[in-house]
Design a protein around this motif. Sequence first.
Motif, short mmCIF file in Angstrom:
data_model
loop_
_atom_site.label_atom_id
_atom_site.label_comp_id
_atom_site.label_asym_id
_atom_site.label_seq_id
_atom_site.Cartn_x
_atom_site.Cartn_y
_atom_site.Cartn_z
N ALA A 28 0.82 -1.21 0.00
CA ALA A 28 0.00 0.00 0.00
C ALA A 28 0.86 1.26 0.00
O ALA A 28 0.40 2.32 -0.42
CB ALA A 28 -0.94 0.00 1.20
N SER A 29 2.08 1.17 0.50
CA SER A 29 2.97 2.34 0.53
C SER A 29 4.40 1.85 0.66
O SER A 29 4.64 0.68 1.02
CB SER A 29 2.63 3.24 1.72
N THR A 30 5.33 2.73 0.39
CA THR A 30 6.73 2.38 0.60
C THR A 30 6.99 2.16 2.08
O THR A 30 7.77 1.29 2.47
CB THR A 30 7.63 3.51 0.04
N SER A 31 6.31 2.93 2.91
CA SER A 31 6.47 2.77 4.36
C SER A 31 6.05 1.35 4.76
O SER A 31 6.73 0.69 5.56
CB SER A 31 5.60 3.78 5.11
N GLU A 32 4.93 0.86 4.19
CA GLU A 32 4.50 -0.50 4.51
C GLU A 32 5.53 -1.52 4.01
O GLU A 32 5.85 -2.50 4.70
CB GLU A 32 3.14 -0.80 3.87
N GLY B 133 19.19 12.15 6.62
CA GLY B 133 18.19 11.44 5.82
C GLY B 133 16.81 11.64 6.41
O GLY B 133 16.64 12.12 7.54
N TYR B 134 15.83 11.23 5.61
CA TYR B 134 14.42 11.33 6.02
C TYR B 134 14.20 10.37 7.20
O TYR B 134 14.57 9.19 7.11
CB TYR B 134 13.57 10.93 4.82
N PRO B 135 13.61 10.84 8.30
CA PRO B 135 13.59 10.03 9.53
C PRO B 135 12.58 8.88 9.56
O PRO B 135 12.37 8.26 10.59
CB PRO B 135 13.26 11.07 10.62
N VAL C 156 19.92 2.38 1.46
CA VAL C 156 20.39 3.57 0.75
C VAL C 156 19.15 4.30 0.20
O VAL C 156 18.18 3.64 -0.21
CB VAL C 156 21.36 3.27 -0.42
N VAL C 157 19.20 5.61 0.22
CA VAL C 157 18.11 6.39 -0.36
C VAL C 157 18.71 7.10 -1.57
O VAL C 157 19.65 7.88 -1.44
CB VAL C 157 17.51 7.39 0.67
N ASN C 158 18.18 6.74 -2.76
CA ASN C 158 18.82 7.14 -4.00
C ASN C 158 17.83 7.82 -4.95
O ASN C 158 16.99 7.14 -5.52
CB ASN C 158 19.42 5.90 -4.68
N SER D 158 17.19 -0.45 -1.35
CA SER D 158 17.40 0.78 -2.10
C SER D 158 16.07 1.52 -2.24
O SER D 158 15.17 1.08 -2.96
CB SER D 158 17.98 0.42 -3.48
N ASP D 159 15.97 2.63 -1.54
CA ASP D 159 14.76 3.46 -1.58
C ASP D 159 14.90 4.42 -2.75
O ASP D 159 15.72 5.35 -2.71
CB ASP D 159 14.64 4.20 -0.23
N GLU D 160 14.12 4.17 -3.79
CA GLU D 160 14.29 4.92 -5.05
C GLU D 160 13.09 5.82 -5.34
O GLU D 160 12.80 6.11 -6.50
CB GLU D 160 14.51 3.90 -6.19
N SER E 253 3.18 7.27 -4.85
CA SER E 253 3.25 8.44 -3.99
C SER E 253 4.13 9.54 -4.58
O SER E 253 3.74 10.70 -4.64
CB SER E 253 3.76 7.92 -2.65
N LYS E 254 5.33 9.15 -5.05
CA LYS E 254 6.24 10.13 -5.66
C LYS E 254 6.23 10.00 -7.18
O LYS E 254 6.21 11.01 -7.88
CB LYS E 254 7.67 9.93 -5.14
N VAL E 255 6.26 8.77 -7.71
CA VAL E 255 6.38 8.57 -9.16
C VAL E 255 5.27 9.29 -9.93
O VAL E 255 5.49 9.86 -11.00
CB VAL E 255 6.38 7.05 -9.48
N LEU F 135 -0.49 2.85 -3.42
CA LEU F 135 0.08 1.70 -4.13
C LEU F 135 1.58 1.94 -4.32
O LEU F 135 1.98 2.97 -4.88
CB LEU F 135 -0.60 1.48 -5.47
N SER F 136 2.37 1.01 -3.82
CA SER F 136 3.83 1.04 -3.99
C SER F 136 4.29 -0.32 -4.44
O SER F 136 3.50 -1.26 -4.51
CB SER F 136 4.50 1.41 -2.67
N TRP F 137 5.58 -0.41 -4.73
CA TRP F 137 6.12 -1.71 -5.15
C TRP F 137 7.51 -1.91 -4.61
O TRP F 137 8.23 -0.96 -4.30
CB TRP F 137 6.13 -1.82 -6.67
C1 LIG Z 1 12.83 8.75 1.06
C2 LIG Z 1 11.40 8.37 1.30
N1 LIG Z 1 11.05 7.09 1.29
C3 LIG Z 1 9.77 6.70 1.50
C4 LIG Z 1 8.78 7.62 1.74
C5 LIG Z 1 7.37 7.14 2.00
O1 LIG Z 1 6.72 6.88 0.82
P1 LIG Z 1 5.18 6.35 0.87
O2 LIG Z 1 4.31 7.55 0.78
O3 LIG Z 1 5.08 5.48 -0.34
O4 LIG Z 1 5.03 5.59 2.13
C6 LIG Z 1 9.10 8.97 1.77
C7 LIG Z 1 8.05 9.97 2.03
O5 LIG Z 1 8.24 11.15 1.90
C8 LIG Z 1 10.44 9.35 1.54
O6 LIG Z 1 10.81 10.64 1.56
#
Ligand SMILES: Cc1ncc(COP(=O)(O)O)c(C=O)c1O
Length: 391
Positions: A94-98, A120-122, A166-168, A198-200, A233-235, A243-245
């Motif tokens: 459902a999300s990258t967070s999930e 980095g993003y906390p 890594v956040v890229n 890898s968080d893209e 969310s971002k794409v 929806l994330s993958w």
């Molecule tokens: C680097 C990074 N990863 C993941 C997320 C979370 O993404 P999502 O909204 O898909 O949970 C964020 C949200 O801002 C982010 O900045």
Amino acid sequence: MSRFSLRTAFPRTPNPLSQAVALRHACGLPVLDLAETNPTRVGLPPPDVDLGVHPGVFDYAPEPFGLPSAREAVATHLSQRGASVDAAHVVLSASTSEAYGWLLKLLCDPGDNVLVPAPGYPLVDVLARLEGVHARSYRLPVVHGFGLDVGRVEAAIDARTRAVVVVNPGNPTGHFLHEGELHALADVCARHGLALISDEVFSNFAWDAEEGRVTSVAGRPLPCLTFALSGLSKVAGLPGLKLSWLHVGGPSHARDEALARLEDVADAVLSVSTPVQLALPALLAHAPRFQAALLKRVKGNRERLIQARPADAAWDVVPAHGGWSAVLRIPHHPGEEATCLRLLEEGVRVQPGYYYDFGGGAYLVLSLLPTPEVFTAALVPLVRVLSPPAG
Ligand SMILES: Cc1ncc(COP(=O)(O)O)c(C=O)c1O
């Protein structure tokens, strides 16, 4: 008296800056919000997609990894960005967070740790804590423009480390991973038996071209287990659609075991809704239009910021190559929080660097998403507060 877990005992006292923002809102005073990162609130184009239009929208197919058609759409999307990707290795959440939460469950037992970049993003710190896992920082050195120093990653590994995140490109630092760094990092992960996450989510938002830039690890033959994370969310600027993958890669035995275990994790929640999966091809078809509008916005605002900086200013815009933010290095005195409070008095909201664990030096983080009108209006007080008259 009920008892609650320690992992949910988050500090709740608002910091002085949040208190000042709340007070300003309560008094009805206007705010030029350069902390706004919600892509649905800044006048960018929404998709022309009707989520209810698909036949079968009310059917229910409990597929742990998502509907085959939606996974195919993600595989095609990822394959257009680099290496060829097999839909069998794509998992929807459902999300990258999930997805982070699933990977923490997959890889870690309580008390284990994962390595995360600082600044980095906390987000991962919070998600890890909720899983009983420690997020251990490795520093992104300022001398590398907040790029990766693989030696520092390796130095942070201990007996309980299970993965490296890594956040890229980095959020908010906007620095991409490069080929040599990726290979050195994957070797470190392989030697220590660690997964590479890898968080893209921002990798579609490069501002320029760079030799040797890595945009995704998906589909690449690396010697360690890899997970590439992104989502709508971002794409496509649609965080509300949920929806994330994640793409699972690496040596086949490790990849297949990871997929088998992830299937149980995903099956326990079955979290992605049917309408958004059916609409995914159309939503991904909209993504380039959103990305083009967003890139025009952030590049324009960054240029406005650079133009507004007086030549002799005591502050700088930190060099970066992508993402949705700008980082300013500001004088140590009066420092991050005092500067943010001073700016708020002038009606401008920005974030202090400590939200992102910058460490060593004073920084401000500005969202580049606001409309040019809001951004330009905010620059006048920003420059005034950051460049006080000499003497
Ligand atoms: C680097 C990074 N990863 C993941 C997320 C979370 O993404 P999502 O909204 O898909 O949970 C964020 C949200 O801002 C982010 O900045």
